[in-house]
Design a protein around this motif. Structure first.
Motif, PDB file in Angstrom:
ATOM      1  N   TYR A  36       0.916  -1.334   0.056  1.00 37.44           N
ATOM      2  CA  TYR A  36       0.056  -0.084   0.026  1.00 37.44           C
ATOM      3  C   TYR A  36       0.798   1.307  -0.111  1.00 37.44           C
ATOM      4  CZ  TYR A  36      -4.543  -1.917   0.976  1.00 37.44           C
ATOM      5  OH  TYR A  36      -6.017  -2.489   0.780  1.00 37.44           O
ATOM      6  N   LEU A  37       1.969   1.177   0.988  1.00 37.01           N
ATOM      7  CA  LEU A  37       2.708   2.490   0.950  1.00 37.01           C
ATOM      8  C   LEU A  37       3.620   2.482  -0.322  1.00 37.01           C
ATOM      9  CD1 LEU A  37       4.286   2.354   4.682  1.00 37.01           C
ATOM     10  CD2 LEU A  37       2.915   4.023   3.487  1.00 37.01           C
ATOM     11  N   ASP A  38       3.841   1.625  -0.646  1.00 34.87           N
ATOM     12  CA  ASP A  38       4.799   1.712  -2.147  1.00 34.87           C
ATOM     13  C   ASP A  38       3.997   2.507  -3.169  1.00 34.87           C
ATOM     14  OD1 ASP A  38       6.761  -1.401  -1.708  1.00 34.87           O
ATOM     15  OD2 ASP A  38       7.299   0.753  -2.003  1.00 34.87           O
ATOM     16  N   VAL A  39       2.559   2.110  -3.378  1.00 31.18           N
ATOM     17  CA  VAL A  39       1.947   2.995  -4.304  1.00 31.18           C
ATOM     18  C   VAL A  39       1.625   4.373  -4.145  1.00 31.18           C
ATOM     19  CG1 VAL A  39      -0.365   2.568  -5.693  1.00 31.18           C
ATOM     20  CG2 VAL A  39       1.174   0.546  -5.320  1.00 31.18           C
ATOM     21  N   PHE A  40       0.999   4.184  -2.787  1.00 33.28           N
ATOM     22  CA  PHE A  40       0.111   5.462  -2.303  1.00 33.28           C
ATOM     23  C   PHE A  40       1.249   6.636  -1.886  1.00 33.28           C
ATOM     24  CE2 PHE A  40      -3.826   3.936  -3.330  1.00 33.28           C
ATOM     25  CZ  PHE A  40      -3.950   2.754  -2.894  1.00 33.28           C
ATOM     26  N   ALA A  41       2.421   6.328  -1.632  1.00 32.30           N
ATOM     27  CA  ALA A  41       3.513   7.541  -1.516  1.00 32.30           C
ATOM     28  C   ALA A  41       3.776   8.481  -2.788  1.00 32.30           C
ATOM     29  CB  ALA A  41       4.752   6.889  -1.065  1.00 32.30           C
ATOM     30  N   ALA A  42       3.153   8.074  -3.757  1.00 24.27           N
ATOM     31  CA  ALA A  42       3.114   8.868  -5.020  1.00 24.27           C
ATOM     32  C   ALA A  42       2.127   9.955  -5.231  1.00 24.27           C
ATOM     33  CB  ALA A  42       3.641   7.948  -6.161  1.00 24.27           C
ATOM     34  N   TYR A  43       1.153   9.745  -4.120  1.00 22.65           N
ATOM     35  CA  TYR A  43      -0.203  10.627  -4.734  1.00 22.65           C
ATOM     36  C   TYR A  43      -0.419  11.529  -3.352  1.00 22.65           C
ATOM     37  CZ  TYR A  43      -0.552   7.488  -8.399  1.00 22.65           C
ATOM     38  OH  TYR A  43      -0.480   6.807  -9.838  1.00 22.65           O
ATOM     39  N   PRO A  44       0.387  12.594  -3.328  1.00 21.49           N
ATOM     40  CA  PRO A  44       0.067  13.550  -2.086  1.00 21.49           C
ATOM     41  C   PRO A  44      -1.440  13.684  -1.875  1.00 21.49           C
ATOM     42  CG  PRO A  44       1.781  14.320  -3.380  1.00 21.49           C
ATOM     43  CD  PRO A  44       1.180  13.070  -4.176  1.00 21.49           C
ATOM     44  N   ALA A  45      -2.165  14.146  -3.038  1.00 19.39           N
ATOM     45  CA  ALA A  45      -3.595  14.263  -2.936  1.00 19.39           C
ATOM     46  C   ALA A  45      -4.328  13.358  -2.159  1.00 19.39           C
ATOM     47  CB  ALA A  45      -4.403  14.331  -4.157  1.00 19.39           C
ATOM     48  N   PRO A  92      -6.580   4.643  -0.774  1.00 18.69           N
ATOM     49  CA  PRO A  92      -5.950   5.646  -0.138  1.00 18.69           C
ATOM     50  C   PRO A  92      -4.898   5.723   0.780  1.00 18.69           C
ATOM     51  CG  PRO A  92      -7.999   5.108   0.882  1.00 18.69           C
ATOM     52  CD  PRO A  92      -7.618   4.227  -0.366  1.00 18.69           C
ATOM     53  N   ALA A  93      -4.079   6.718   0.953  1.00 17.92           N
ATOM     54  CA  ALA A  93      -2.853   6.417   1.961  1.00 17.92           C
ATOM     55  C   ALA A  93      -2.692   7.763   2.871  1.00 17.92           C
ATOM     56  CB  ALA A  93      -1.703   6.179   1.133  1.00 17.92           C
ATOM     57  N   PHE A  94      -2.864   7.602   4.067  1.00 17.32           N
ATOM     58  CA  PHE A  94      -2.463   8.789   4.872  1.00 17.32           C
ATOM     59  C   PHE A  94      -1.093   8.728   5.408  1.00 17.32           C
ATOM     60  CE2 PHE A  94      -2.861  12.385   7.223  1.00 17.32           C
ATOM     61  CZ  PHE A  94      -3.216  12.212   8.575  1.00 17.32           C
ATOM     62  N   LEU A  95      -0.130   9.136   4.477  1.00 19.37           N
ATOM     63  CA  LEU A  95       1.419   8.632   4.476  1.00 19.37           C
ATOM     64  C   LEU A  95       1.905   9.082   6.065  1.00 19.37           C
ATOM     65  CD1 LEU A  95       3.071   6.654   3.138  1.00 19.37           C
ATOM     66  CD2 LEU A  95       4.113   8.836   1.922  1.00 19.37           C
ATOM     67  N   GLU A  96       1.817  10.424   6.041  1.00 18.98           N
ATOM     68  CA  GLU A  96       2.419  11.018   7.295  1.00 18.98           C
ATOM     69  C   GLU A  96       1.875  10.369   8.687  1.00 18.98           C
ATOM     70  OE1 GLU A  96       1.565  15.222   7.321  1.00 18.98           O
ATOM     71  OE2 GLU A  96       2.987  15.692   5.796  1.00 18.98           O
ATOM     72  N   SER A  97       0.808   9.864   8.830  1.00 18.80           N
ATOM     73  CA  SER A  97       0.116   9.171   9.895  1.00 18.80           C
ATOM     74  C   SER A  97       0.592   7.793  10.159  1.00 18.80           C
ATOM     75  CB  SER A  97      -1.422   9.365   9.830  1.00 18.80           C
ATOM     76  OG  SER A  97      -1.701  10.581  10.075  1.00 18.80           O
ATOM     77  N   ILE A  98       0.828   7.014   9.133  1.00 16.03           N
ATOM     78  CA  ILE A  98       0.992   5.716   8.977  1.00 16.03           C
ATOM     79  C   ILE A  98       2.604   5.283   8.860  1.00 16.03           C
ATOM     80  CG2 ILE A  98      -1.200   5.219   7.980  1.00 16.03           C
ATOM     81  CD1 ILE A  98       0.204   4.596   5.535  1.00 16.03           C
ATOM     82  N   LEU A  99       3.520   6.238   8.527  1.00 18.84           N
ATOM     83  CA  LEU A  99       4.769   5.844   8.541  1.00 18.84           C
ATOM     84  C   LEU A  99       5.468   5.518   9.978  1.00 18.84           C
ATOM     85  CD1 LEU A  99       6.500   8.559   6.349  1.00 18.84           C
ATOM     86  CD2 LEU A  99       6.384   6.002   5.802  1.00 18.84           C
TER      87      LEU A  99
END
Length: 577
Positions: A381-390, A548-555
């Motif tokens: 999930y992270l690999d894919v969604f890290a490229a989509y800041p929106a 979707p990915a809420f990257l900052e929260s899940i790193l």
């Protein structure tokens, strides 16, 4: 004007293929479990025997000989085993008057007979040796010497133990029957690992699938010797099946061949199921677990993927991404996206290093596959969604955040209890859900006059997934809310994550939950090295996932999950030399 004829709906229904499996309606529900008919009939007495995992390592020598699938090879091996049996003095003379010693229904009339027998004698010698490696291990020192002497004096040693097979068995110093290699050792044989892997890989690829021709011939060899020696008899109910085997292996049509091979497999399974002991197959465990250390994993050929789209182009054609006066904003997001991708890549590299150096336990890889799959799925999930800041908002990223929290809870729960049965239940729960979907799709197809081709194709895809490890007739369907019998809230309480559960976790679909069927389909590929029993290894592909990915929260959760994985698998990890 000619009246248009209505389609014959009954005729269309009759053209539908006959199902080879029991339907959903055939399953019986008891509590929260749906069980297929055969499990209802046999109950707790039913015990399946995994051909590739538990039986094949013991039948390596037999499979090596019958792989050519000729009656000549079958008869030659029969004679060689008789020679060893006779020299070692293992034979016995059955009482021809005893009910269990009757030839009636014992074997096909024209099946290869044990060499050295004389049908004109009132009593005959029965050759009880089959040829499994564990049988050879039971020979006394005197019996071993006598057997090797007889083979060499009759110029039959290399016919039984070829140089190729010597290299294979020589890879396992403690293998049962390894004394068979003594003459090769006296000749100065030095085991060649590359040759051994090449020969063994070809053999396992041919004999591994339980319905492969080589596997059928090996099973037929065992059944025939058991029947001819009187160690196995078949009663009145088996007459029709035995008559079907009269023509084996030569048949005029594929239907008879398929029926005969199914009969052979059933006979073999019955003899193994009811004739074997309850002891753990030690040789099978040693064989598969040794192979991970002896031979490297092999990824299947990678599929070509289209280049990923980027968000850096602002559409003005110059490729600078500065846009209409918003260059600073776009530059900022490009930097943030790059930093996010770098952080995720670092996490994935760390995890892949841990996963690739952890012993998967090829005999029972459930623990490795489940724990590795749980972490691997979330990182995909992270690999894919890290490229989509929106998508980095709580509104759109909550499902992924929820996934990480649940995965951490489930991972800690499994690793804390560390019960082998629990890992197996995790897999079975996910595959049971997939089987339920398959049966429901099949019902829709059966109820439709003209089922969509895509639906039929999807049902076939599900059939392949459901039956890849265990035949679906032996798979119950658990309809409870959890593989462990307790809900996620109680799991969170048990591992000290009540706060994360209350604040972040919500019910989600099976994809977000990470059930085994989703993990199996997307996270893993089968190792292409046949010596590894086609166990699962992490896929290098990143296709098929979306969300979707809420990257900052899940790193932070991702990092913590990898730390938990490192600690839980540390005892199984090897050092990289």
């Amino acid at each position: 004007m000619t009246k248009k004829k209505k389609p014959n709906r009954n005729a269309q229904r009759r053209q539908k293929p006959t199902r080879g499996n029991s339907s959903l309606k055939d399953h019986r529900q008891k509590g929260r479990t749906l069980t297929p008919p055969i499990m209802n009939i046999m109950g707790d007495t039913l015990r399946t025997v995994a051909w590739e995992r538990d039986s094949l390592p013991d039948y390596l020598l037999i499979c090596h000989h019958v792989r050519s699938q000729t009656t000549e090879a079958f008869a030659n091996l029969d004679a060689l085993i008789n020679l060893v049996d006779d020299a070692a003095g293992i034979t016995y003379t059955p009482d021809r008057t005893a009910p269990g010693a009757s030839d009636e229904g014992a074997a096909p009339t024209d099946a290869p007979k044990a060499a050295g027998t004389n049908p004109e004698e009132e009593t005959r010698t029965a050759y009880t040796l089959i040829g499994q490696l564990t049988q050879f291990e039971k020979f006394t020192p005197n019996e071993r010497t006598a057997a090797l002497t007889a083979l060499e004096e009759n110029d039959a040693y290399e016919a039984l133990v070829s140089e190729d097979f010597a290299h294979v068995l020589g890879m396992y110093p403690d293998a049962p029957g390894s004394w068979l290699l003594d003459p090769w050792r006296r000749r100065g044989l030095s085991v060649d690992p590359e040759r051994a892997q090449r020969v063994l890989s070809d053999l396992l690829a041919a004999a591994g699938p339980r319905r492969s021709p080589t596997a059928i011939w090996a099973k037929a060899f065992m059944c025939n010797r058991m029947a001819v020696s009187g160690q196995a008899t078949f009663g009145e109910g088996a007459r029709s099946s035995m008559r079907l085997l009269d023509g084996w292996p030569h048949y005029d049509n594929e239907q008879d061949r398929g029926a005969a091979e199914a009969t052979i497999s059933s006979m073999f399974s019955a003899l193994q199921m009811f004739g074997s002991s309850d002891e753990t197959p030690e040789w099978a465990e040693k064989f598969w677990r040794s192979n991970w250390r002896l031979f490297a994993c092999t990824h299947p050929e990678a599929r070509l993927q289209p280049a990923a789209a980027t968000d850096t182009d602002d559409g003005d054609g110059d490729g600078d991404g500065d846009g209409d006066g918003d260059g600073d904003g776009r530059t900022y997001w490009r930097r943030v996206t790059k930093a996010a991708n770098d952080a995720v890549a670092e996490l994935r590299t760390e995890f892949q290093q841990l996963a690739s150096t952890t012993d998967p336990d090829l005999y029972n890889p459930d623990r490795y596959e489940v724990l590795t799959g749980l972490v691997g799925r979330t990182l995909r999930y992270l690999d894919v969604f890290a490229a989509y800041p929106a998508m980095w908002t709580m509104e759109h990223g909550a499902p992924l955040l929820r996934t990480f929290v649940e995965t951490r809870i489930v991972f800690r729960f499994l690793a804390t209890r560390d019960d082998p049965d629990l890992y197996a239940k995790f897999k079975a729960y996910g595959m049971g859900k997939l089987k339920l979907l398959k049966l429901q799709i099949e019902e829709l197809i059966d109820e439709s006059d003209e089922p969509p081709a895509a639906m039929v194709e999807y049902a076939q895809h599900l059939d392949a997934l459901v039956n890849q490890d265990i035949m679906e007739e032996f798979q119950p369907i658990e309809v409870g809310g959890s593989f462990a019998g307790i809900d996620t809230r109680k799991m969170a309480a048990e591992v000290g994550m009540e706060t994360e559960y209350r604040i972040l976790f919500q019910p989600a679909s099976s994809n977000v939950h990470g059930e085994w069927s989703i993990i199996d389909e997307n996270v893993f590929v089968r190792c292409a090295n046949p010596t590894h029993r086609r166990h699962r290894i992490l896929s290098n592909d990143l296709d098929s996932y979306a969300g979707p990915a809420f990257l900052e929260s899940i790193l932070g959760h991702a990092s913590a999950l990898i730390t938990d994985y490192e600690g839980s698998t540390a005892p199984q990890r090897r050092a990289i030399i």
